[in-house]
Design a protein around this motif. Structure first.
Motif, PDB file in Angstrom:
ATOM      1  N   LEU A  45      23.040 109.038  45.685  1.00 12.10           N
ATOM      2  CA  LEU A  45      22.414 110.134  46.424  1.00 12.10           C
ATOM      3  C   LEU A  45      21.805 111.170  45.493  1.00 12.10           C
ATOM      4  O   LEU A  45      20.736 111.713  45.764  1.00 12.10           O
ATOM      5  CB  LEU A  45      23.435 110.809  47.335  1.00 12.10           C
ATOM      6  N   LEU A  46      22.489 111.459  44.403  1.00 11.14           N
ATOM      7  CA  LEU A  46      21.958 112.438  43.455  1.00 11.14           C
ATOM      8  C   LEU A  46      20.700 111.921  42.762  1.00 11.14           C
ATOM      9  O   LEU A  46      19.793 112.690  42.470  1.00 11.14           O
ATOM     10  CB  LEU A  46      23.019 112.803  42.423  1.00 11.14           C
ATOM     11  N   GLU A  47      20.650 110.633  42.496  1.00  9.36           N
ATOM     12  CA  GLU A  47      19.462 110.076  41.862  1.00  9.36           C
ATOM     13  C   GLU A  47      18.307 109.927  42.849  1.00  9.36           C
ATOM     14  O   GLU A  47      17.158 109.871  42.450  1.00  9.36           O
ATOM     15  CB  GLU A  47      19.788 108.720  41.231  1.00  9.36           C
ATOM     16  N   ALA A  48      18.601 109.893  44.133  1.00  7.76           N
ATOM     17  CA  ALA A  48      17.554 109.705  45.143  1.00  7.76           C
ATOM     18  C   ALA A  48      16.811 110.995  45.453  1.00  7.76           C
ATOM     19  O   ALA A  48      15.700 110.961  45.969  1.00  7.76           O
ATOM     20  CB  ALA A  48      18.157 109.145  46.425  1.00  7.76           C
ATOM     21  N   THR A  49      17.422 112.143  45.152  1.00  3.22           N
ATOM     22  CA  THR A  49      16.742 113.409  45.444  1.00  3.22           C
ATOM     23  C   THR A  49      15.595 113.607  44.459  1.00  3.22           C
ATOM     24  O   THR A  49      15.757 113.399  43.265  1.00  3.22           O
ATOM     25  CB  THR A  49      17.706 114.609  45.352  1.00  3.22           C
ATOM     26  N   PRO A  50      14.431 114.004  44.957  1.00  2.40           N
ATOM     27  CA  PRO A  50      13.282 114.160  44.065  1.00  2.40           C
ATOM     28  C   PRO A  50      13.434 115.395  43.181  1.00  2.40           C
ATOM     29  O   PRO A  50      14.166 116.331  43.513  1.00  2.40           O
ATOM     30  CB  PRO A  50      12.104 114.320  45.031  1.00  2.40           C
ATOM     31  N   GLU A  51      12.738 115.367  42.092  1.00  3.54           N
ATOM     32  CA  GLU A  51      12.739 116.526  41.195  1.00  3.54           C
ATOM     33  C   GLU A  51      12.024 117.684  41.883  1.00  3.54           C
ATOM     34  O   GLU A  51      10.992 117.500  42.524  1.00  3.54           O
ATOM     35  CB  GLU A  51      12.005 116.188  39.899  1.00  3.54           C
ATOM     36  N   GLN A  52      12.580 118.857  41.736  1.00  2.00           N
ATOM     37  CA  GLN A  52      11.968 120.038  42.330  1.00  2.00           C
ATOM     38  C   GLN A  52      10.894 120.570  41.391  1.00  2.00           C
ATOM     39  O   GLN A  52      11.074 120.571  40.179  1.00  2.00           O
ATOM     40  CB  GLN A  52      13.020 121.117  42.572  1.00  2.00           C
ATOM     41  N   PRO A  53       9.773 121.012  41.940  1.00  2.00           N
ATOM     42  CA  PRO A  53       8.733 121.549  41.061  1.00  2.00           C
ATOM     43  C   PRO A  53       9.185 122.856  40.420  1.00  2.00           C
ATOM     44  O   PRO A  53       9.898 123.651  41.032  1.00  2.00           O
ATOM     45  CB  PRO A  53       7.548 121.776  42.000  1.00  2.00           C
ATOM     46  N   ASN A  54       8.777 123.047  39.201  1.00  2.00           N
ATOM     47  CA  ASN A  54       9.163 124.245  38.460  1.00  2.00           C
ATOM     48  C   ASN A  54       8.044 125.277  38.569  1.00  2.00           C
ATOM     49  O   ASN A  54       7.350 125.579  37.618  1.00  2.00           O
ATOM     50  CB  ASN A  54       9.443 123.883  37.001  1.00  2.00           C
ATOM     51  N   THR A  55       7.865 125.811  39.764  1.00  2.00           N
ATOM     52  CA  THR A  55       6.832 126.827  39.971  1.00  2.00           C
ATOM     53  C   THR A  55       7.500 128.179  40.144  1.00  2.00           C
ATOM     54  O   THR A  55       8.490 128.307  40.875  1.00  2.00           O
ATOM     55  CB  THR A  55       5.982 126.515  41.229  1.00  2.00           C
ATOM     56  N   PRO A  56       6.985 129.185  39.491  1.00  4.75           N
ATOM     57  CA  PRO A  56       7.612 130.503  39.601  1.00  4.75           C
ATOM     58  C   PRO A  56       7.371 131.113  40.979  1.00  4.75           C
ATOM     59  O   PRO A  56       6.346 130.877  41.633  1.00  4.75           O
ATOM     60  CB  PRO A  56       6.925 131.320  38.511  1.00  4.75           C
ATOM     61  N   LEU A  57       8.321 131.896  41.433  1.00  6.24           N
ATOM     62  CA  LEU A  57       8.189 132.558  42.725  1.00  6.24           C
ATOM     63  C   LEU A  57       7.298 133.793  42.626  1.00  6.24           C
ATOM     64  O   LEU A  57       6.625 134.157  43.576  1.00  6.24           O
ATOM     65  CB  LEU A  57       9.565 132.965  43.248  1.00  6.24           C
ATOM     66  N   ILE A  58       7.301 134.438  41.491  1.00  5.41           N
ATOM     67  CA  ILE A  58       6.509 135.654  41.293  1.00  5.41           C
ATOM     68  C   ILE A  58       5.560 135.411  40.125  1.00  5.41           C
ATOM     69  O   ILE A  58       5.978 134.938  39.069  1.00  5.41           O
ATOM     70  CB  ILE A  58       7.404 136.858  40.980  1.00  5.41           C
ATOM     71  N   THR A  59       4.297 135.715  40.333  1.00  2.84           N
ATOM     72  CA  THR A  59       3.329 135.620  39.236  1.00  2.84           C
ATOM     73  C   THR A  59       2.701 136.996  39.038  1.00  2.84           C
ATOM     74  O   THR A  59       2.460 137.733  40.000  1.00  2.84           O
ATOM     75  CB  THR A  59       2.229 134.593  39.551  1.00  2.84           C
ATOM     76  N   TYR A  60       2.445 137.349  37.819  1.00  3.57           N
ATOM     77  CA  TYR A  60       1.840 138.631  37.485  1.00  3.57           C
ATOM     78  C   TYR A  60       0.413 138.373  37.002  1.00  3.57           C
ATOM     79  O   TYR A  60       0.168 137.405  36.253  1.00  3.57           O
ATOM     80  CB  TYR A  60       2.622 139.342  36.391  1.00  3.57           C
ATOM     81  N   GLU A  61      -0.472 139.201  37.426  1.00  2.00           N
ATOM     82  CA  GLU A  61      -1.849 139.050  36.989  1.00  2.00           C
ATOM     83  C   GLU A  61      -1.960 139.533  35.547  1.00  2.00           C
ATOM     84  O   GLU A  61      -1.433 140.588  35.193  1.00  2.00           O
ATOM     85  CB  GLU A  61      -2.787 139.850  37.893  1.00  2.00           C
ATOM     86  N   GLN A  62      -2.672 138.789  34.769  1.00  2.00           N
ATOM     87  CA  GLN A  62      -2.897 139.157  33.379  1.00  2.00           C
ATOM     88  C   GLN A  62      -4.182 139.971  33.317  1.00  2.00           C
ATOM     89  O   GLN A  62      -5.220 139.542  33.797  1.00  2.00           O
ATOM     90  CB  GLN A  62      -3.049 137.896  32.522  1.00  2.00           C
ATOM     91  N   THR A  63      -4.124 141.133  32.745  1.00  2.00           N
ATOM     92  CA  THR A  63      -5.334 141.947  32.540  1.00  2.00           C
ATOM     93  C   THR A  63      -5.688 141.907  31.058  1.00  2.00           C
ATOM     94  O   THR A  63      -4.798 141.896  30.198  1.00  2.00           O
ATOM     95  CB  THR A  63      -5.110 143.400  32.997  1.00  2.00           C
ATOM     96  N   ASP A  64      -6.954 141.843  30.798  1.00  4.46           N
ATOM     97  CA  ASP A  64      -7.401 141.780  29.421  1.00  4.46           C
ATOM     98  C   ASP A  64      -7.601 143.181  28.873  1.00  4.46           C
ATOM     99  O   ASP A  64      -8.713 143.635  28.639  1.00  4.46           O
ATOM    100  CB  ASP A  64      -8.706 140.978  29.324  1.00  4.46           C
ATOM    101  N   GLN A  65      -6.563 143.898  28.695  1.00  2.00           N
ATOM    102  CA  GLN A  65      -6.631 145.253  28.123  1.00  2.00           C
ATOM    103  C   GLN A  65      -6.101 145.182  26.703  1.00  2.00           C
ATOM    104  O   GLN A  65      -4.931 144.874  26.489  1.00  2.00           O
ATOM    105  CB  GLN A  65      -5.819 146.262  28.933  1.00  2.00           C
ATOM    106  N   GLY A  66      -6.927 145.421  25.773  1.00  2.00           N
ATOM    107  CA  GLY A  66      -6.499 145.390  24.390  1.00  2.00           C
ATOM    108  C   GLY A  66      -5.821 146.687  24.008  1.00  2.00           C
ATOM    109  O   GLY A  66      -6.160 147.742  24.488  1.00  2.00           O
ATOM    110  N   SER A  67      -4.901 146.653  23.118  1.00  2.00           N
ATOM    111  CA  SER A  67      -4.265 147.879  22.703  1.00  2.00           C
ATOM    112  C   SER A  67      -4.623 148.241  21.296  1.00  2.00           C
ATOM    113  O   SER A  67      -5.065 147.498  20.526  1.00  2.00           O
ATOM    114  CB  SER A  67      -2.755 147.808  22.835  1.00  2.00           C
TER     115      SER A  67
END
Length: 67
Positions: A45-67
């Motif tokens: 049963l454990l081998e029959a369960t599919p792999e879960q996708p590794n997608t993040p629940l929260i994503t942050y927008e990347q801004t191109d602000q140089g420092s």
């Protein structure tokens, strides 16, 4: 010697003891087979369960602000 004749009564007492031993041995074998079957079933049963996708629940927008 009338008190020493224990032949026939001893053979009658040995038969129930042997059947108890046989019943105990069969119980151990059946219990081991059930445990093995349960373990193999859980692994299957454990081998029959599919792999879960590794997608993040929260994503942050990347801004191109140089420092």
């Amino acid at each position: 010697m009338l008190g020493w004749d224990t032949g026939p009564s001893r053979s009658r007492e040995a038969a129930p003891a042997m059947s108890r031993l046989l019943a105990a041995a069969l119980t151990v074998v059946v219990a081991a087979l059930l445990a093995l079957g349960a373990a193999l079933g859980i692994v299957a049963l454990l081998e029959a369960t599919p792999e879960q996708p590794n997608t993040p629940l929260i994503t942050y927008e990347q801004t191109d602000q140089g420092s």
